[in-house]
Scaffold this motif. Structure first.
Motif, PDB file in Angstrom:
ATOM      1  N   ILE A 156      15.370 -50.540 -49.948  1.00 28.24           N
ATOM      2  CA  ILE A 156      16.777 -50.975 -50.368  1.00 28.24           C
ATOM      3  C   ILE A 156      17.422 -50.238 -49.213  1.00 28.24           C
ATOM      4  N   ASP A 157      18.081 -49.974 -48.068  1.00 27.90           N
ATOM      5  CA  ASP A 157      19.152 -49.122 -47.557  1.00 27.90           C
ATOM      6  C   ASP A 157      20.658 -48.772 -47.550  1.00 27.90           C
ATOM      7  N   TYR A 158      21.011 -47.873 -48.410  1.00 29.28           N
ATOM      8  CA  TYR A 158      22.172 -47.496 -47.790  1.00 29.28           C
ATOM      9  C   TYR A 158      22.840 -47.254 -46.422  1.00 29.28           C
ATOM     10  N   ALA A 159      21.911 -47.337 -45.379  1.00 28.42           N
ATOM     11  CA  ALA A 159      22.594 -46.820 -44.548  1.00 28.42           C
ATOM     12  C   ALA A 159      23.990 -46.399 -43.952  1.00 28.42           C
ATOM     13  N   ILE A 160      24.930 -47.700 -44.779  1.00 30.68           N
ATOM     14  CA  ILE A 160      26.028 -48.067 -44.529  1.00 30.68           C
ATOM     15  C   ILE A 160      26.549 -46.231 -45.333  1.00 30.68           C
ATOM     16  N   MET A 161      26.542 -46.138 -46.210  1.00 29.69           N
ATOM     17  CA  MET A 161      27.246 -44.914 -46.310  1.00 29.69           C
ATOM     18  C   MET A 161      26.734 -43.972 -46.397  1.00 29.69           C
ATOM     19  N   ASP A 162      26.114 -43.278 -44.834  1.00 23.62           N
ATOM     20  CA  ASP A 162      25.525 -41.843 -44.023  1.00 23.62           C
ATOM     21  C   ASP A 162      26.881 -41.957 -43.017  1.00 23.62           C
ATOM     22  N   GLY A 163      27.951 -40.425 -43.587  1.00 23.56           N
ATOM     23  CA  GLY A 163      28.937 -39.989 -43.120  1.00 23.56           C
ATOM     24  C   GLY A 163      30.089 -40.286 -43.764  1.00 23.56           C
ATOM     25  N   VAL A 164      29.951 -41.456 -44.614  1.00 22.54           N
ATOM     26  CA  VAL A 164      31.754 -42.121 -45.200  1.00 22.54           C
ATOM     27  C   VAL A 164      31.864 -40.341 -45.769  1.00 22.54           C
ATOM     28  N   PRO A 165      33.292 -40.396 -45.515  1.00 24.98           N
ATOM     29  CA  PRO A 165      34.170 -38.867 -46.126  1.00 24.98           C
ATOM     30  C   PRO A 165      34.309 -38.595 -46.907  1.00 24.98           C
ATOM     31  N   THR A 166      33.847 -37.997 -48.528  1.00 27.29           N
ATOM     32  CA  THR A 166      34.337 -37.222 -49.715  1.00 27.29           C
ATOM     33  C   THR A 166      35.641 -36.900 -49.898  1.00 27.29           C
ATOM     34  N   ASN A 167      36.177 -37.245 -50.823  1.00 23.37           N
ATOM     35  CA  ASN A 167      37.438 -36.104 -51.676  1.00 23.37           C
ATOM     36  C   ASN A 167      37.115 -34.661 -52.436  1.00 23.37           C
ATOM     37  N   VAL A 168      38.315 -34.291 -52.485  1.00 24.58           N
ATOM     38  CA  VAL A 168      37.938 -32.801 -53.426  1.00 24.58           C
ATOM     39  C   VAL A 168      39.369 -33.279 -54.675  1.00 24.58           C
ATOM     40  N   ILE A 169      38.192 -33.015 -55.793  1.00 25.82           N
ATOM     41  CA  ILE A 169      39.471 -32.919 -56.945  1.00 25.82           C
ATOM     42  C   ILE A 169      39.097 -31.755 -57.469  1.00 25.82           C
ATOM     43  N   ARG A 170      40.251 -31.346 -57.689  1.00 25.83           N
ATOM     44  CA  ARG A 170      40.713 -30.003 -58.568  1.00 25.83           C
ATOM     45  C   ARG A 170      40.110 -28.882 -57.499  1.00 25.83           C
ATOM     46  N   GLY A 171      39.821 -28.499 -56.295  1.00 31.13           N
ATOM     47  CA  GLY A 171      39.730 -28.180 -55.660  1.00 31.13           C
ATOM     48  C   GLY A 171      37.550 -28.313 -55.180  1.00 31.13           C
ATOM     49  N   LYS A 172      36.870 -28.988 -55.986  1.00 36.88           N
ATOM     50  CA  LYS A 172      35.349 -29.311 -56.321  1.00 36.88           C
ATOM     51  C   LYS A 172      35.420 -30.942 -55.127  1.00 36.88           C
ATOM     52  N   PRO A 173      34.169 -30.314 -53.959  1.00 35.93           N
ATOM     53  CA  PRO A 173      34.206 -31.474 -53.318  1.00 35.93           C
ATOM     54  C   PRO A 173      33.350 -31.998 -54.242  1.00 35.93           C
ATOM     55  N   GLN A 174      33.702 -33.832 -53.314  1.00 34.69           N
ATOM     56  CA  GLN A 174      32.800 -34.346 -54.276  1.00 34.69           C
ATOM     57  C   GLN A 174      31.149 -34.445 -53.419  1.00 34.69           C
ATOM     58  N   TYR A 175      30.444 -35.722 -53.776  1.00 29.81           N
ATOM     59  CA  TYR A 175      29.369 -35.816 -53.032  1.00 29.81           C
ATOM     60  C   TYR A 175      28.397 -37.311 -53.173  1.00 29.81           C
ATOM     61  N   ILE A 176      28.207 -37.938 -52.329  1.00 30.58           N
ATOM     62  CA  ILE A 176      27.640 -39.330 -51.807  1.00 30.58           C
ATOM     63  C   ILE A 176      26.731 -39.090 -51.833  1.00 30.58           C
ATOM     64  N   LEU A 178      44.004 -47.871 -50.720  1.00 33.52           N
ATOM     65  CA  LEU A 178      42.875 -46.818 -49.624  1.00 33.52           C
ATOM     66  C   LEU A 178      42.709 -46.191 -48.489  1.00 33.52           C
ATOM     67  N   SER A 179      44.372 -46.242 -48.352  1.00 30.39           N
ATOM     68  CA  SER A 179      44.647 -45.829 -46.391  1.00 30.39           C
ATOM     69  C   SER A 179      44.937 -44.809 -46.431  1.00 30.39           C
ATOM     70  N   HIS A 180      45.210 -44.010 -48.139  1.00 27.19           N
ATOM     71  CA  HIS A 180      45.965 -42.571 -47.891  1.00 27.19           C
ATOM     72  C   HIS A 180      44.579 -41.506 -47.396  1.00 27.19           C
ATOM     73  N   PRO A 181      45.116 -40.568 -47.188  1.00 25.73           N
ATOM     74  CA  PRO A 181      44.103 -39.582 -46.426  1.00 25.73           C
ATOM     75  C   PRO A 181      43.553 -38.580 -48.222  1.00 25.73           C
ATOM     76  N   SER A 182      44.144 -38.892 -48.476  1.00 24.72           N
ATOM     77  CA  SER A 182      43.603 -38.213 -50.184  1.00 24.72           C
ATOM     78  C   SER A 182      43.270 -39.058 -50.954  1.00 24.72           C
ATOM     79  N   LEU A 183      42.564 -40.324 -50.528  1.00 27.29           N
ATOM     80  CA  LEU A 183      42.091 -41.730 -51.833  1.00 27.29           C
ATOM     81  C   LEU A 183      40.972 -41.539 -51.112  1.00 27.29           C
ATOM     82  N   CYS A 184      40.111 -40.688 -50.207  1.00 26.94           N
ATOM     83  CA  CYS A 184      38.999 -40.489 -49.993  1.00 26.94           C
ATOM     84  C   CYS A 184      37.426 -40.905 -50.989  1.00 26.94           C
TER      85      CYS A 184
END
Length: 357
Positions: free
Chosen positions: A222-242, A350-356
């Motif tokens: 199972i290869d999730y290469a499509i998720m590589d480089g997807v930008p993540t969000n920042v919630i309450r000053g804490k970066p999220q991870y993927i 989903l197109s809103h820049p703050s909703l990655c």
């Protein structure tokens, strides 16, 4: 002479009525009635009115297929909103309802079908689309364990809570979950996933090797290469991870499909180690959780949103634009028109820049 009794309902909103000429033709399996003008003494087709008329036919029309309405300008153009037409066949049979619910603008001719669902036996649509009592919509979940026992809800939920950490149950979820098409048979390991035979030997069946299982077709990736480089969000000053993991699965003769190696990134290195079942239990469990996390992201954005909502939206819009209202597919489209509204709302969110992610 066959006499059909008609009831024509005009819309209730402002300016729904008309003083233009309205003609009707009944179309049945055995022929058509004469083109008949609908005209009673006094005013016809006033706002909110339900007018009754009679249409004559020299011969029986058989089962009615559609009603053809025509609007023709009388003095000035006056648009008309028709709600529905009911037709009572000769002899006092059951009245048939032909829903219209549209504006007739200009000199126009429309054909409307009878409102009773006519798709019985076609792909099971009626039984699926008809509203059902809530108690009949409750699913019965069935799970067959590796020991052959069949479990049903609500005990299945308790069983999942007790066994969700086990490797065989992880493989069961991958294979029987929402996106099993991600699983691909692996004949050769990719270059960015340096798994050696010694690393996974303890997870394989006795008297076999990784190379033998690869050739036998018992290794899956199972290869999730499509998720590589997807930008993540920042919630309450804490970066999220993927993660963009690679997960190696093995079809064990006794345990079924089990994970034997997980790498949480696409580029091997010190920061992206390969997790194995003989690692500390919490480390291996956390690696499996990250795989399931990526599975959820891929399913929601690709399988669900893109390949379901956005793809159906194209056909839905084309149906509304191109097919006549009497087409059976147009009739089914009533149930998916809400898809357009959902897609429009989701696209804005989903197109809103703050909703990655």
């Amino acid at each position: 002479m066959e006499v059909y009794k008609l009831t024509v309902a005009t819309g209730t909103s402002e300016y729904s009525g008309t003083n233009n000429y309205i003609y009707v033709t009944l179309v049945g399996e055995n022929g058509e009635s004469e083109r008949t003008i609908l005209d009673n003494p006094g005013l016809d087709f006033c706002r909110g009115a339900v007018d009754e008329y009679k249409v004559c036919s020299p011969a029986p029309l058989g089962p009615l297929l559609l009603v053809r309405l025509e609007k023709q300008r009388y003095w000035v153009e006056d648009n008309w909103f028709c709600r529905y037409v009911t037709v009572e066949p000769p002899g006092g049979g059951t009245a048939l309802t032909f829903p219209c619910y549209r504006w007739l603008i200009g000199d126009i001719k429309v054909e409307i079908r009878e409102g009773t669902d006519g798709l019985h036996g076609l792909l099971g649509f009626p039984s699926v689309l008809m509203p059902r009592p809530r108690q009949t919509c409750i699913r019965t979940y069935v799970l067959t364990t590796r020991k052959g026992a069949t479990l049903r809800a609500p005990y299945t939920m308790q069983y999942c809570m007790e066994h969700w950490k086990e490797d065989w149950f992880f493989g069961y979820q991958c294979l029987n979950g929402s996106n099993p098409r991600m699983i691909q048979r692996c004949k050769e390991l990719p270059g960015n996933f340096p798994v050696s035979g010694d690393m996974v030997q303890g997870s394989l069946a006795p008297r076999t090797t990784l190379d033998k299982e690869l050739k036998a077709g018992n290794i899956y990736l199972i290869d999730y290469a499509i998720m590589d480089g997807v930008p993540t969000n920042v919630i309450r000053g804490k970066p999220q991870y993927i993660a963009a993991p690679l997960c190696l699965l093995y079809e064990h003769p006794d345990l079924g499909l089990i994970p034997i190696a997980i790498q949480l990134g696409q580029t091997p290195g010190f920061d992206t180690p390969i997790f194995l079942p003989n690692d500390p239990p919490l480390a291996w469990l956390l690696a499996k959780i990250w795989v399931r996390h990526s599975e959820f992201q891929v399913f929601q954005l690709l399988s669900h949103l893109l390949r379901t909502h956005l793809l159906v939206e194209v056909f839905c819009v084309a149906t509304l634009r191109q097919l006549p209202a009497v087409h059976p597919v147009y009739k089914v489209g009533v149930y998916v028109r809400v898809c357009v509204c959902v897609c429009a709302c989701v696209r804005v969110l989903l197109s809103h820049p703050s909703l990655c992610l």
